[in-house]
Motif scaffolding. Structure first.
Motif: not given
Length: 158
Positions: A61-64, A90-96, A133-138
């Motif tokens: 997400p966000g691209g190259r 990082g992912d803008p949905r999370y502040s940390s 999505d981070m879990k799947r990426l990991t």
């Protein structure tokens, strides 16, 4: 703080799995350029306080070219544990967002249990879903690296 976790049994001995994990920043851009264009050590020696700059590939997400900075909070060779905190981009949905990877002896000889845990705080005004999505990426990263290790038995061998 909400958490998400993934546990995997790897067909790799503990010490080799740990060595591969500590060197994954060198391997991931080669094996997964669609996800990681580059991973560079910006500050430090790879231990606590070090900062890695991840330049994302076109499949993210966000691209190259999107840049994410991660700080190493823990790199414990005795406990086989790595902890990183996203400090920029990082992912803008999370502040940390922090992730911890721990390796321990597996259920059978020559195996390792890899446990990945993410702790996150939704950004203000967001009802952010768990970072599946981070879990799947990991999971994909783990599978890719350890398939490479199986096909290249001399890589990170002791």
């Amino acid at each position: 703080m909400p958490t998400v976790e993934d546990r995997r049994v790897l067909d790799v001995p503990l010490e080799r799995a740990w060595k591969i994990a500590k060197n994954s920043h060198e391997l991931l851009p080669q094996l997964m350029p669609e996800i990681f264009e580059s991973i560079d050590l910006e500050e430090g020696d790879g231990g606590p306080g070090s900062v890695f700059v991840l330049t994302m590939g076109p499949a993210m997400p966000g691209g190259r070219g999107r840049v994410v900075r991660e700080r190493v909070d823990v790199r414990d060779d005795d406990r086989h544990k790595l902890k990183h905190t996203t400090i920029e981009g990082g992912d803008p949905r999370y502040s940390s967002f922090t992730s911890t990877i721990k390796y321990e002896s597996g259920p059978y000889r020559g195996s390792t249990i890899r446990t990945w845990t993410a702790k996150y705080t939704p950004a203000a005004g967001q009802s952010a879903p768990p970072p599946e999505d981070m879990k799947r990426l990991t999971e994909k990263i783990t599978e890719t690296i350890h398939n490479y290790a199986a096909e290249n038995p001399d890589y990170c061998a002791y």
